[in-house]
Design an enzyme around this catalytic site. Structure first.
Site, PDB file in Angstrom:
ATOM      1  N   HIS A 262      86.607  64.896  81.245  1.00  0.00           N
ATOM      2  CA  HIS A 262      85.534  65.124  80.276  1.00  0.00           C
ATOM      3  C   HIS A 262      85.397  63.980  79.269  1.00  0.00           C
ATOM      4  O   HIS A 262      84.321  63.413  79.087  1.00  0.00           O
ATOM      5  CB  HIS A 262      85.791  66.431  79.505  1.00  0.00           C
ATOM      6  CG  HIS A 262      85.943  67.631  80.386  1.00  0.00           C
ATOM      7  ND1 HIS A 262      84.875  68.268  80.990  1.00  0.00           N
ATOM      8  CD2 HIS A 262      87.047  68.314  80.777  1.00  0.00           C
ATOM      9  CE1 HIS A 262      85.316  69.294  81.699  1.00  0.00           C
ATOM     10  NE2 HIS A 262      86.624  69.347  81.592  1.00  0.00           N
ATOM     11  N   ASP A 263      86.491  63.633  78.607  1.00  0.00           N
ATOM     12  CA  ASP A 263      86.403  62.643  77.528  1.00  0.00           C
ATOM     13  C   ASP A 263      86.108  61.240  78.058  1.00  0.00           C
ATOM     14  O   ASP A 263      85.392  60.461  77.418  1.00  0.00           O
ATOM     15  CB  ASP A 263      87.711  62.632  76.721  1.00  0.00           C
ATOM     16  CG  ASP A 263      87.909  63.942  75.968  1.00  0.00           C
ATOM     17  OD1 ASP A 263      89.058  64.322  75.727  1.00  0.00           O
ATOM     18  OD2 ASP A 263      86.899  64.614  75.648  1.00  0.00           O
TER      19      ASP A 263
END
Ligand code: RIB
Ligand code: CA
Length: 337
Positions: A262-263
């Protein structure tokens, strides 16, 4: 005594380095490492188009002491031990912390036998580092938020005059078409501190959201960890181990064969916006719903008539290109066996 003149080649190289640095986007990364934060930080440190001014840590995936120690370990692994890391808020603005060791393991960055950090965080609170760095920068700074947005909200409340000096806030968080990953309505980063996210979205600063709508559309290649493991550098071996660990929980929960980082997708969206799609529209945060607290309420059809305050990304145009470019940056980080 004649000063030793740099050879033309050295001068050219120094000038090129200086030019690259000047063209790079100045960023501060606010983070709660977490394996996917680690990938995001390594990607940002290795990408010539970003000038990472420092990391600020926040309570999120793990407690503040652990996320701060993890941030130090990650920058040292990447060969950037001199990068400032400042510890921030030990809990959300109003709510209790919600560490998730069941997802990230007991250290938060399980999957690699991390060397202990040689040095701790710098003196000074993360909120003050954000304020001072933004005000002292000769160019507007981009904030990358990879955890609960507590530090950034506090900085905006403590020093509202920094807002015009912030080029953009890019945050990983939220979900609308995809729903949530902690409750049916809420994604983790927003659920932990919904009030902070509301302050950020109401700040008037340009905001790009990289929600589950975008990250779930950008899963890593299946067995990517085994591809990373073929490189002979500590960074890539650490990434391979973290990826393998990180995917276990998500694949079991979603019944998938691979998971999005995600990041790292959020940093990719800042680096390579041409690979993503979304829409500028009004977005607000539910802060009091019995069933929907932490929900990112996206006015995709602009029915409220409110201000378009957020570029909401919800698609990736070329998944393989994202992870190929990520791999190319990560494998060039300095540590070799
Ligand atoms: O929901 C995913 C987000 O929550 C990521 O930033 C992950 O690191 C956790 O903080
Ligand atoms: Ca995170």
């Amino acid at each position: 005594m004649l000063r030793k003149r740099a050879k033309p080649v050295e001068m050219a190289a120094n000038n090129k380095q200086q030019e690259t640095k000047l063209a790079a986007i100045p960023v501060i990364i606010d983070t709660d490492p977490g394996q996917d934060d680690a990938f995001a930080i390594l990607l940002a440190l290795g990408a010539p188009d970003l000038d990472v001014l420092g990391l600020t840590t926040v309570a999120g995936n793990m407690g503040l002491e652990q996320t701060t120690d993890n941030a130090r370990r990650i920058v040292e692994l990447a060969g950037h031990a001199d990068l400032p890391v400042h510890a921030g808020c030990p809990r959300p603005l109003l709510r209790a912390p919600r560490p998730v060791p069941e997802i990230h393991g007991d250290t938060g960055i399980d999957g690699w036998n991390w060397a202990p950090a040689k040095t701790g965080p710098k003196e000074g609170h993360a909120v003050d580092f954000i304020i001072n760095t933004v005000l002292q920068s000769d160019r507007p700074v981009t904030l990358i938020a990879l955890g609960p947005q507590t530090n950034i909200a506090m900085a905006l409340r403590r020093a509202p005059h920094i807002a015009p000096r912030i080029a953009r806030i890019v945050f990983m968080g939220g979900g609308f078409f995809e729903g949530g990953n902690m409750t049916p309505a809420a994604e983790y980063n927003i659920l932990v501190d919904p009030e902070a996210a509301r302050i950020v979205l109401g700040s008037g600063i340009p905001v790009t959201a990289v929600p589950l709508d975008c990250t779930h559309a950008t899963p890593a290649p299946v067995n990517w960890s085994s591809k990373l493991a073929k490189y002979d550098t500590d960074v890539m071996l650490a990434c391979a181990g973290m990826m393998e660990f990180f995917e276990r929980y998500g694949n079991a929960k979603y019944g998938t064969k691979s998971r999005p980082l995600h990041d790292a997708v959020a940093v990719s969206a800042l680096l390579w916006p041409e690979l993503f799609e979304g829409r500028l529209c009004p977005v607000d945060i539910e802060c009091s719903g019995e069933l929907t607290t932490g929900m990112t309420v996206v006015d995709w059809l602009r029915q409220t008539g409110k201000t378009d305050n957020c570029l909401w990304l919800n698609a990736c145009k070329n998944i393989n290109e994202v992870y190929d470019r990520m791999e190319h940056v990560l494998r060039n980080l300095p540590y070799a066996h």
